[in-house]
Design a protein around this motif. Structure first.
Motif, short mmCIF file in Angstrom:
data_model
loop_
_atom_site.label_atom_id
_atom_site.label_comp_id
_atom_site.label_asym_id
_atom_site.label_seq_id
_atom_site.Cartn_x
_atom_site.Cartn_y
_atom_site.Cartn_z
N ILE A 1 41.63 42.86 31.92
CA ILE A 1 40.22 42.69 32.29
C ILE A 1 39.94 43.30 33.67
O ILE A 1 38.99 44.10 33.83
N LEU A 2 40.75 42.92 34.66
CA LEU A 2 40.49 43.38 36.02
C LEU A 2 40.78 44.87 36.19
O LEU A 2 40.07 45.57 36.91
N ASP A 3 41.79 45.36 35.50
CA ASP A 3 42.09 46.78 35.60
C ASP A 3 41.03 47.62 34.90
O ASP A 3 40.78 48.77 35.27
N GLY A 4 40.39 47.03 33.88
CA GLY A 4 39.29 47.73 33.24
C GLY A 4 38.08 47.83 34.16
O GLY A 4 37.35 48.83 34.13
N MET A 5 37.87 46.80 34.98
CA MET A 5 36.76 46.81 35.92
C MET A 5 37.06 47.65 37.15
O MET A 5 36.20 48.37 37.65
N TYR A 6 38.29 47.56 37.61
CA TYR A 6 38.71 48.28 38.83
C TYR A 6 40.03 48.98 38.54
O TYR A 6 41.11 48.43 38.80
N PRO A 7 39.97 50.18 37.96
CA PRO A 7 41.19 50.88 37.55
C PRO A 7 42.23 50.99 38.67
O PRO A 7 41.91 51.32 39.80
N PHE B 1 33.75 35.85 40.87
CA PHE B 1 34.82 35.03 41.42
C PHE B 1 34.28 33.77 42.11
O PHE B 1 34.96 33.16 42.93
N GLY B 2 33.07 33.38 41.78
CA GLY B 2 32.51 32.16 42.31
C GLY B 2 32.26 32.23 43.80
O GLY B 2 31.76 33.23 44.32
N LEU C 1 42.78 42.10 45.39
CA LEU C 1 42.52 43.53 45.23
C LEU C 1 41.19 43.76 44.50
O LEU C 1 40.42 44.66 44.86
N ALA C 2 40.92 42.95 43.48
CA ALA C 2 39.67 43.09 42.73
C ALA C 2 38.47 42.75 43.62
O ALA C 2 37.43 43.43 43.56
#
Length: 303
Positions: free
Chosen positions: A156-162, A225-226, A296-297
Protein backbone atom coordinates in the motif's frame (compact mmCIF):
# COMPACT_ATOMS: atom_id res chain seq x y z
CA UNK A 1 17.25 -9.99 32.12
CA UNK A 2 17.01 -6.24 31.92
CA UNK A 3 13.81 -5.14 33.56
CA UNK A 4 11.39 -3.37 31.26
CA UNK A 5 12.80 -4.90 28.12
CA UNK A 6 10.96 -6.77 25.42
CA UNK A 7 7.88 -8.27 27.14
CA UNK A 8 8.60 -11.51 25.27
CA UNK A 9 11.38 -12.19 27.78
CA UNK A 10 9.32 -11.35 30.88
CA UNK A 11 8.58 -14.42 32.95
CA UNK A 12 11.29 -16.33 31.09
CA UNK A 13 14.30 -15.11 33.06
CA UNK A 14 17.23 -16.92 31.50
CA UNK A 15 19.22 -16.59 34.70
CA UNK A 16 16.70 -18.86 36.36
CA UNK A 17 16.86 -21.42 33.58
CA UNK A 18 20.18 -23.01 34.39
CA UNK A 19 20.66 -26.67 33.72
CA UNK A 20 22.42 -29.04 36.03
CA UNK A 21 25.50 -30.40 34.26
CA UNK A 22 25.30 -34.07 33.36
CA UNK A 23 27.24 -36.59 35.41
CA UNK A 24 30.64 -37.06 33.72
CA UNK A 25 31.10 -40.33 31.91
CA UNK A 26 34.15 -41.99 30.49
CA UNK A 27 34.26 -43.09 26.86
CA UNK A 28 33.11 -46.56 27.86
CA UNK A 29 29.87 -45.55 29.48
CA UNK A 30 30.59 -46.16 33.20
CA UNK A 31 29.89 -43.18 35.44
CA UNK A 32 32.78 -41.86 37.47
CA UNK A 33 30.82 -42.02 40.72
CA UNK A 34 29.89 -45.69 40.27
CA UNK A 35 32.72 -47.95 41.40
CA UNK A 36 33.03 -51.56 40.22
CA UNK A 37 31.44 -53.98 42.63
CA UNK A 38 29.15 -51.41 44.25
CA UNK A 39 25.39 -51.56 44.01
CA UNK A 40 23.72 -49.11 41.62
CA UNK A 41 22.98 -45.82 43.34
CA UNK A 42 25.75 -46.34 45.94
CA UNK A 43 27.79 -43.19 45.44
CA UNK A 44 31.44 -42.75 46.31
CA UNK A 45 33.16 -39.45 46.99
CA UNK A 46 34.86 -37.88 43.98
CA UNK A 47 38.45 -38.86 44.88
CA UNK A 48 37.58 -42.47 45.67
CA UNK A 49 35.50 -42.80 42.51
CA UNK A 50 38.29 -41.41 40.37
CA UNK A 51 40.86 -43.73 41.95
CA UNK A 52 38.61 -46.73 41.35
CA UNK A 53 38.18 -45.74 37.70
CA UNK A 54 41.90 -45.33 37.20
CA UNK A 55 42.59 -48.81 38.55
CA UNK A 56 40.29 -50.35 35.96
CA UNK A 57 41.57 -48.42 32.92
CA UNK A 58 44.66 -49.04 30.84
CA UNK A 59 47.12 -46.28 30.05
CA UNK A 60 45.85 -46.25 26.48
CA UNK A 61 42.26 -45.75 27.67
CA UNK A 62 43.30 -42.95 30.01
CA UNK A 63 45.22 -41.20 27.27
CA UNK A 64 42.28 -41.52 24.89
CA UNK A 65 39.97 -40.00 27.50
CA UNK A 66 42.32 -37.08 28.16
CA UNK A 67 42.64 -36.38 24.43
CA UNK A 68 38.89 -35.94 23.98
CA UNK A 69 37.77 -32.29 23.53
CA UNK A 70 35.89 -30.68 26.37
CA UNK A 71 32.11 -30.62 26.01
CA UNK A 72 30.82 -27.25 24.79
CA UNK A 73 27.42 -25.62 25.38
CA UNK A 74 25.92 -27.27 22.30
CA UNK A 75 27.03 -30.69 23.54
CA UNK A 76 25.29 -30.19 26.88
CA UNK A 77 22.02 -28.88 25.43
CA UNK A 78 22.54 -25.24 26.37
CA UNK A 79 21.68 -22.12 24.39
CA UNK A 80 24.40 -20.69 22.15
CA UNK A 81 24.66 -17.61 19.96
CA UNK A 82 24.64 -19.88 16.91
CA UNK A 83 21.30 -21.31 18.04
CA UNK A 84 19.82 -17.83 18.35
CA UNK A 85 21.17 -16.76 14.96
CA UNK A 86 19.87 -19.82 13.13
CA UNK A 87 16.41 -19.65 14.68
CA UNK A 88 16.16 -15.90 14.08
CA UNK A 89 17.09 -16.48 10.44
CA UNK A 90 14.39 -19.16 10.23
CA UNK A 91 11.80 -16.70 11.59
CA UNK A 92 12.87 -14.00 9.14
CA UNK A 93 12.79 -16.41 6.19
CA UNK A 94 9.20 -17.38 7.07
CA UNK A 95 8.35 -13.69 7.50
CA UNK A 96 9.77 -12.86 4.07
CA UNK A 97 7.79 -15.70 2.48
CA UNK A 98 4.61 -14.36 4.09
CA UNK A 99 5.41 -10.86 2.85
CA UNK A 100 5.98 -12.21 -0.64
CA UNK A 101 2.48 -13.67 -0.69
CA UNK A 102 0.73 -10.36 -0.03
CA UNK A 103 3.09 -8.49 -2.32
CA UNK A 104 2.23 -10.55 -5.40
CA UNK A 105 -1.39 -11.73 -5.05
CA UNK A 106 -4.38 -9.75 -6.31
CA UNK A 107 -4.88 -6.39 -4.53
CA UNK A 108 -8.22 -7.34 -2.93
CA UNK A 109 -6.83 -10.61 -1.60
CA UNK A 110 -3.67 -8.82 -0.44
CA UNK A 111 -5.73 -6.45 1.74
CA UNK A 112 -7.67 -9.36 3.26
CA UNK A 113 -4.48 -11.27 4.00
CA UNK A 114 -2.92 -8.16 5.52
CA UNK A 115 -5.82 -7.82 7.97
CA UNK A 116 -5.66 -11.53 8.79
CA UNK A 117 -1.93 -11.24 9.34
CA UNK A 118 -2.28 -8.20 11.60
CA UNK A 119 -4.98 -9.75 13.79
CA UNK A 120 -3.48 -13.24 13.80
CA UNK A 121 0.00 -11.92 14.46
CA UNK A 122 -1.26 -9.87 17.41
CA UNK A 123 -2.99 -12.91 18.93
CA UNK A 124 0.03 -15.19 18.48
CA UNK A 125 2.33 -12.49 19.84
CA UNK A 126 0.32 -12.56 23.08
CA UNK A 127 0.19 -16.36 23.13
CA UNK A 128 3.94 -16.74 22.60
CA UNK A 129 4.73 -13.98 25.09
CA UNK A 130 2.80 -15.52 27.96
CA UNK A 131 3.41 -19.17 27.09
CA UNK A 132 5.67 -20.75 29.72
CA UNK A 133 7.53 -22.99 27.29
CA UNK A 134 8.45 -21.82 23.77
CA UNK A 135 6.64 -23.44 20.85
CA UNK A 136 8.67 -23.35 17.59
CA UNK A 137 5.52 -23.96 15.52
CA UNK A 138 3.65 -21.01 17.08
CA UNK A 139 6.69 -18.75 16.80
CA UNK A 140 7.12 -19.56 13.11
CA UNK A 141 3.37 -19.11 12.58
CA UNK A 142 3.65 -15.66 14.17
CA UNK A 143 6.48 -14.80 11.77
CA UNK A 144 4.41 -15.93 8.79
CA UNK A 145 1.37 -13.88 9.84
CA UNK A 146 3.47 -10.80 10.47
CA UNK A 147 4.93 -11.32 7.02
CA UNK A 148 1.42 -11.15 5.54
CA UNK A 149 0.81 -7.90 7.40
CA UNK A 150 4.14 -6.29 6.48
CA UNK A 151 3.82 -7.33 2.85
CA UNK A 152 0.36 -5.78 2.58
CA UNK A 153 1.43 -2.61 4.38
CA UNK A 154 4.49 -2.28 2.16
CA UNK A 155 2.39 -2.80 -0.97
CA UNK A 156 0.00 0.00 0.00
CA UNK A 157 2.63 2.54 1.06
CA UNK A 158 5.02 1.71 -1.75
CA UNK A 159 2.17 2.18 -4.21
CA UNK A 160 1.56 5.64 -2.79
CA UNK A 161 5.22 6.58 -2.40
CA UNK A 162 7.36 4.41 -4.70
CA UNK A 163 10.61 3.24 -3.14
CA UNK A 164 9.69 3.51 0.55
CA UNK A 165 9.55 -0.28 0.91
CA UNK A 166 13.15 -0.83 -0.13
CA UNK A 167 14.27 2.20 1.87
CA UNK A 168 12.53 0.80 4.96
CA UNK A 169 14.26 -2.56 4.57
CA UNK A 170 17.65 -0.88 4.23
CA UNK A 171 16.88 1.40 7.17
CA UNK A 172 15.87 -1.54 9.38
CA UNK A 173 19.03 -3.46 8.55
CA UNK A 174 21.13 -0.34 9.14
CA UNK A 175 19.61 0.35 12.56
CA UNK A 176 19.97 -3.31 13.55
CA UNK A 177 23.62 -3.40 12.44
CA UNK A 178 24.58 -0.15 14.16
CA UNK A 179 22.79 -1.18 17.36
CA UNK A 180 24.56 -4.55 17.40
CA UNK A 181 27.97 -2.93 16.86
CA UNK A 182 27.35 -0.41 19.64
CA UNK A 183 26.23 -3.17 21.99
CA UNK A 184 29.21 -5.41 21.21
CA UNK A 185 31.60 -2.49 21.72
CA UNK A 186 30.06 -1.78 25.12
CA UNK A 187 29.27 1.83 24.22
CA UNK A 188 25.53 1.36 24.74
CA UNK A 189 24.12 -0.67 27.60
CA UNK A 190 20.71 -1.10 29.19
CA UNK A 191 21.42 0.89 32.36
CA UNK A 192 18.65 1.27 34.98
CA UNK A 193 18.16 4.96 34.08
CA UNK A 194 17.80 4.23 30.38
CA UNK A 195 15.45 1.35 31.10
CA UNK A 196 13.20 3.60 33.22
CA UNK A 197 13.15 6.22 30.46
CA UNK A 198 12.36 3.50 27.92
CA UNK A 199 9.41 2.27 29.99
CA UNK A 200 7.96 5.75 30.48
CA UNK A 201 8.44 6.72 26.82
CA UNK A 202 6.99 3.42 25.59
CA UNK A 203 3.87 3.78 27.73
CA UNK A 204 3.42 7.34 26.49
CA UNK A 205 3.85 6.23 22.89
CA UNK A 206 1.35 3.39 23.36
CA UNK A 207 -1.23 5.81 24.78
CA UNK A 208 -0.72 8.18 21.83
CA UNK A 209 -1.02 5.32 19.32
CA UNK A 210 -4.25 4.11 20.95
CA UNK A 211 -5.80 7.59 20.94
CA UNK A 212 -4.72 8.13 17.35
CA UNK A 213 -6.22 4.79 16.28
CA UNK A 214 -9.56 5.53 17.95
CA UNK A 215 -9.74 8.98 16.36
CA UNK A 216 -9.03 7.52 12.92
CA UNK A 217 -11.63 4.77 13.32
CA UNK A 218 -14.30 7.22 14.51
CA UNK A 219 -13.54 9.68 11.72
CA UNK A 220 -12.50 12.44 14.11
CA UNK A 221 -9.43 12.99 11.94
CA UNK A 222 -9.28 12.47 8.19
CA UNK A 223 -5.54 12.44 7.54
CA UNK A 224 -4.06 9.11 6.34
CA UNK A 225 -1.94 8.81 9.48
CA UNK A 226 -4.31 10.55 11.87
CA UNK A 227 -2.80 12.97 14.35
CA UNK A 228 0.64 12.16 12.99
CA UNK A 229 -0.07 14.29 9.91
CA UNK A 230 -3.05 16.31 11.17
CA UNK A 231 -0.92 18.24 13.69
CA UNK A 232 2.27 20.10 12.87
CA UNK A 233 5.06 21.67 14.90
CA UNK A 234 6.87 24.53 13.15
CA UNK A 235 5.44 23.26 9.89
CA UNK A 236 6.74 19.72 10.48
CA UNK A 237 4.15 16.93 10.90
CA UNK A 238 3.89 15.61 14.44
CA UNK A 239 4.42 12.12 13.01
CA UNK A 240 8.03 12.96 12.16
CA UNK A 241 8.88 13.62 15.81
CA UNK A 242 6.82 10.66 17.00
CA UNK A 243 8.42 8.42 14.37
CA UNK A 244 11.97 9.36 15.36
CA UNK A 245 11.12 8.68 19.01
CA UNK A 246 9.55 5.32 18.15
CA UNK A 247 12.57 4.26 16.07
CA UNK A 248 14.83 5.19 18.98
CA UNK A 249 12.66 3.12 21.35
CA UNK A 250 12.74 0.13 18.99
CA UNK A 251 16.53 0.43 18.70
CA UNK A 252 16.90 0.49 22.48
CA UNK A 253 14.57 -2.51 22.68
CA UNK A 254 17.13 -4.32 20.51
CA UNK A 255 19.80 -3.44 23.07
CA UNK A 256 17.71 -5.04 25.80
CA UNK A 257 17.07 -8.07 23.60
CA UNK A 258 20.83 -8.49 23.10
CA UNK A 259 21.32 -8.13 26.86
CA UNK A 260 18.78 -10.87 27.58
CA UNK A 261 20.37 -13.17 25.01
CA UNK A 262 23.85 -12.54 26.43
CA UNK A 263 22.62 -13.35 29.93
CA UNK A 264 20.93 -16.50 28.67
CA UNK A 265 24.08 -17.82 27.03
CA UNK A 266 26.20 -16.90 30.04
CA UNK A 267 23.76 -18.57 32.44
CA UNK A 268 23.68 -21.78 30.41
CA UNK A 269 19.95 -21.60 29.65
CA UNK A 270 18.39 -24.66 27.96
CA UNK A 271 18.70 -24.73 24.18
CA UNK A 272 14.94 -24.33 23.69
CA UNK A 273 15.17 -20.75 24.98
CA UNK A 274 16.94 -19.80 21.77
CA UNK A 275 13.44 -19.83 20.23
CA UNK A 276 12.35 -17.24 22.79
CA UNK A 277 15.34 -15.08 21.85
CA UNK A 278 14.56 -15.44 18.13
CA UNK A 279 10.92 -14.54 18.75
CA UNK A 280 11.87 -11.47 20.78
CA UNK A 281 14.20 -10.23 18.06
CA UNK A 282 11.54 -10.81 15.39
CA UNK A 283 8.96 -8.83 17.37
CA UNK A 284 11.36 -5.90 17.74
CA UNK A 285 12.42 -5.95 14.09
CA UNK A 286 8.77 -5.94 12.96
CA UNK A 287 8.13 -2.92 15.18
CA UNK A 288 11.25 -1.18 13.86
CA UNK A 289 10.30 -1.78 10.22
CA UNK A 290 6.75 -0.49 10.70
CA UNK A 291 8.01 2.72 12.33
CA UNK A 292 10.61 3.34 9.63
CA UNK A 293 8.30 2.80 6.66
CA UNK A 294 5.62 4.97 8.27
CA UNK A 295 8.12 7.77 8.93
CA UNK A 296 9.35 7.59 5.34
CA UNK A 297 5.77 7.74 4.03
CA UNK A 298 5.01 10.79 6.19
CA UNK A 299 8.15 12.54 4.96
CA UNK A 300 7.32 11.75 1.35
CA UNK A 301 3.72 12.88 1.82
CA UNK A 302 4.93 16.22 3.17
CA UNK A 303 6.99 16.96 0.04
Amino acid sequence: MALGGNPVFNGKNFRGAKQAPPVPQNPYGQQFNQAPGRAPGQVMDGHAAWSAQQQNMTNEQLQQMYNQPAAGPADTGRMTYDDVIMKTVACLVVLIIGAGVTLFVAPALSTTLMIVGALGGFVLALVNTFKKQPSPALILAYAGLEGLFLGGLTRILDGMYPGVGLQAVIGTLAVFGVTLVLFKSGKVRATPKLVRFFMIATIGYAVFALINMVMMWTGAVQSPFGLRTELTIAGIPLGVFIGILAIGLAAFSLIMDFTSIEEGVRAGAPERYSWVAAFGLTVTLVWLYVEIIRLLAILRGDD
